[in-house]
Write an enzyme that holds these catalytic residues in place. Structure first.
Site, PDB file in Angstrom:
ATOM      1  N   SER A 169       0.858  -1.190   0.000  1.00  0.00           N
ATOM      2  CA  SER A 169       0.000   0.000   0.000  1.00  0.00           C
ATOM      3  C   SER A 169       0.887   1.229   0.000  1.00  0.00           C
ATOM      4  CB  SER A 169      -0.871   0.034   1.256  1.00  0.00           C
ATOM      5  OG  SER A 169      -1.478   1.302   1.399  1.00  0.00           O
ATOM      6  N   TYR A 228      -1.757  -0.660  10.518  1.00  0.00           N
ATOM      7  CA  TYR A 228      -1.865  -1.012   9.091  1.00  0.00           C
ATOM      8  C   TYR A 228      -0.622  -0.523   8.349  1.00  0.00           C
ATOM      9  CZ  TYR A 228      -3.778  -1.196   4.317  1.00  0.00           C
ATOM     10  OH  TYR A 228      -3.994  -1.447   2.978  1.00  0.00           O
TER      11      TYR A 228
HETATM   12  P1  NDP Z   1     -11.064  -6.529   0.071  1.00  0.00           P
HETATM   13  O1  NDP Z   1     -11.413  -6.475   1.508  1.00  0.00           O
HETATM   14  O2  NDP Z   1     -11.996  -5.980  -0.940  1.00  0.00           O
HETATM   15  O3  NDP Z   1     -10.707  -8.046  -0.353  1.00  0.00           O
HETATM   16  C1  NDP Z   1      -9.800  -8.752   0.451  1.00  0.00           C
HETATM   17  C2  NDP Z   1      -9.475 -10.073  -0.208  1.00  0.00           C
HETATM   18  O4  NDP Z   1      -8.497 -10.737   0.605  1.00  0.00           O
HETATM   19  C3  NDP Z   1     -10.679 -10.989  -0.290  1.00  0.00           C
HETATM   20  O5  NDP Z   1     -10.567 -11.792  -1.445  1.00  0.00           O
HETATM   21  C4  NDP Z   1     -10.518 -11.837   0.981  1.00  0.00           C
HETATM   22  O6  NDP Z   1     -11.124 -13.108   0.928  1.00  0.00           O
HETATM   23  C5  NDP Z   1      -9.011 -11.990   1.039  1.00  0.00           C
HETATM   24  N1  NDP Z   1      -8.575 -12.276   2.406  1.00  0.00           N
HETATM   25  C6  NDP Z   1      -8.737 -11.501   3.506  1.00  0.00           C
HETATM   26  N2  NDP Z   1      -8.263 -12.132   4.593  1.00  0.00           N
HETATM   27  C7  NDP Z   1      -7.802 -13.342   4.147  1.00  0.00           C
HETATM   28  C8  NDP Z   1      -7.216 -14.452   4.781  1.00  0.00           C
HETATM   29  N3  NDP Z   1      -7.012 -14.480   6.109  1.00  0.00           N
HETATM   30  N4  NDP Z   1      -6.868 -15.518   4.021  1.00  0.00           N
HETATM   31  C9  NDP Z   1      -7.091 -15.515   2.684  1.00  0.00           C
HETATM   32  N5  NDP Z   1      -7.662 -14.502   2.029  1.00  0.00           N
HETATM   33  C10 NDP Z   1      -8.004 -13.422   2.756  1.00  0.00           C
HETATM   34  O7  NDP Z   1      -9.646  -5.802  -0.026  1.00  0.00           O
HETATM   35  P2  NDP Z   1      -8.920  -5.047  -1.234  1.00  0.00           P
HETATM   36  O8  NDP Z   1      -9.146  -5.757  -2.497  1.00  0.00           O
HETATM   37  O9  NDP Z   1      -9.252  -3.618  -1.129  1.00  0.00           O
HETATM   38  O10 NDP Z   1      -7.404  -5.210  -0.779  1.00  0.00           O
HETATM   39  C11 NDP Z   1      -6.509  -6.149  -1.372  1.00  0.00           C
HETATM   40  C12 NDP Z   1      -5.099  -5.779  -0.959  1.00  0.00           C
HETATM   41  O11 NDP Z   1      -4.816  -4.453  -1.411  1.00  0.00           O
HETATM   42  C13 NDP Z   1      -4.878  -5.755   0.555  1.00  0.00           C
HETATM   43  O12 NDP Z   1      -3.592  -6.269   0.838  1.00  0.00           O
HETATM   44  C14 NDP Z   1      -4.970  -4.288   0.906  1.00  0.00           C
HETATM   45  O13 NDP Z   1      -4.252  -3.988   2.068  1.00  0.00           O
HETATM   46  C15 NDP Z   1      -4.354  -3.677  -0.336  1.00  0.00           C
HETATM   47  N6  NDP Z   1      -4.710  -2.277  -0.551  1.00  0.00           N
HETATM   48  C16 NDP Z   1      -6.009  -1.894  -0.747  1.00  0.00           C
HETATM   49  C17 NDP Z   1      -6.309  -0.573  -0.966  1.00  0.00           C
HETATM   50  C18 NDP Z   1      -7.688  -0.086  -1.179  1.00  0.00           C
HETATM   51  O14 NDP Z   1      -7.895   1.150  -1.163  1.00  0.00           O
HETATM   52  N7  NDP Z   1      -8.668  -0.940  -1.434  1.00  0.00           N
HETATM   53  C19 NDP Z   1      -5.251   0.455  -0.977  1.00  0.00           C
HETATM   54  C20 NDP Z   1      -3.933  -0.058  -0.775  1.00  0.00           C
HETATM   55  C21 NDP Z   1      -3.683  -1.371  -0.576  1.00  0.00           C
HETATM   56  P3  NDP Z   1     -12.695 -13.319   1.355  1.00  0.00           P
HETATM   57  O15 NDP Z   1     -13.474 -12.723   0.221  1.00  0.00           O
HETATM   58  O16 NDP Z   1     -12.882 -14.781   1.459  1.00  0.00           O
HETATM   59  O17 NDP Z   1     -12.883 -12.578   2.637  1.00  0.00           O
END
Ligand code: NDP
Length: 237
Positions: A132, A146
């Site tokens: 991020s 975070y």
């Molecule tokens: P979402 O919350 O929309 O999606 C998260 C995804 O990660 C889902 O597919 C979820 O699975 C999976 N996940 C969460 N916990 C676990 C776990 N314990 N084991 C396996 N899978 C897991 O998040 P984003 O798409 O927004 O974020 C994706 C990445 O991007 C993250 O690392 C986040 O920190 C990073 N990010 C996001 C930003 C944003 O503004 N959105 C900005 C900067 C970085 P399930 O659907 O089964 O829960």
């Protein structure tokens, strides 16, 4: 788009958000793509059916299950670690177990997953972590833990790039700014504040992040490694 034909890819955390966009893009480029999720069974099954990919339920907070799952995949050409979680609030009030669970998912899991994949990864392999821009810049209160996790990813990527470079494997950190997902909705309570820090005052889209990930995963990116790549509408500028 067929840059990745013949490549075997695994996306950790691919059921929703940025990970789902990456799954869609890698599959569209011809990669044989498998993804994991934690709880969203319906979303995972729909995405797998729509993209011709395979979904498996693997919780990234369980190190041994995660490592065993990756070992069982055999040699992977591409590993993308997108799974992540966000715990925000006054550090004096936050539940310590929730903070530690976030550290497990955002820091420990990427490290152990990358190492597990590296054991069998062939020459030319690609390891890409979704960090991020908050690893560089944290202009809001309530997100110290975070930010800690995303800064940790930076050090990991630098070190692993050196560990794996002799084998032609690249290791990169893609650092999104605000992207419209369930974690950070474009209409959410912090949207206006976040846009005030940015040069391009909008949330990004998952497909904008996925396009860059696909480039890093592809044949033209073999000289890019150990680097932090912000794709953030100028949030960190
Ligand atoms: P979402 O919350 O929309 O999606 C998260 C995804 O990660 C889902 O597919 C979820 O699975 C999976 N996940 C969460 N916990 C676990 C776990 N314990 N084991 C396996 N899978 C897991 O998040 P984003 O798409 O927004 O974020 C994706 C990445 O991007 C993250 O690392 C986040 O920190 C990073 N990010 C996001 C930003 C944003 O503004 N959105 C900005 C900067 C970085 P399930 O659907 O089964 O829960």
């Amino acid at each position: 788009m067929a840059n990745l034909t013949g490549k075997k890819a695994l996306v950790l955390g691919g059921s929703r958000g940025i990970g789902a966009a990456i799954v869609t893009r890698l599959a569209a480029e011809g990669a044989d793509t498998h993804f994991t999720y934690a709880g969203s069974v319906d979303a995972a099954n729909s995405l797998a059916a729509a993209t011709g990919t395979q979904a498996s339920r693997v919780d990234n907070s369980d190190r041994d299950s995660l490592s065993a799952f990756i070992a069982a995949q055999g040699p992977l050409d591409i590993l993308v670690i997108s799974a992540g979680t966000l715990v925000m609030g006054d550090p004096l009030e936050l539940d310590a177990d929730q903070v530690d669970r976030m550290i497990d998912i955002n820091v420990r899991a990427p490290y152990h997953a990358a190492v597990a994949a590296a054991r069998q990864m062939p020459e030319g392999g690609r390891i890409i972590v979704i960090g991020s821009v908050n690893g560089d810049r944290m202009p809001m209160a309530g997100a110290a833990a975070y930010a800690l996790t995303k800064s940790a990813v930076q050090g990991m990527v630098r070190g692993l790039a050196r560990d794996l470079g002799a084998r032609g494997i690249t290791v990169n950190n893609v650092q999104p700014g605000p992207v419209d997902t369930e974690m950070n909705p474009a209409e959410g309570p912090f949207a206006e504040l976040m846009h005030s820090f940015m040069a391009i005052k909008r949330h990004g889209r998952g497909d904008e992040i996925a396009a860059f990930v696909a480039f890093l995963a592809g044949p033209e990116a073999g000289y890019i490694t150990g680097a932090q790549h912000s794709i953030d509408g100028g949030f960190g500028a």
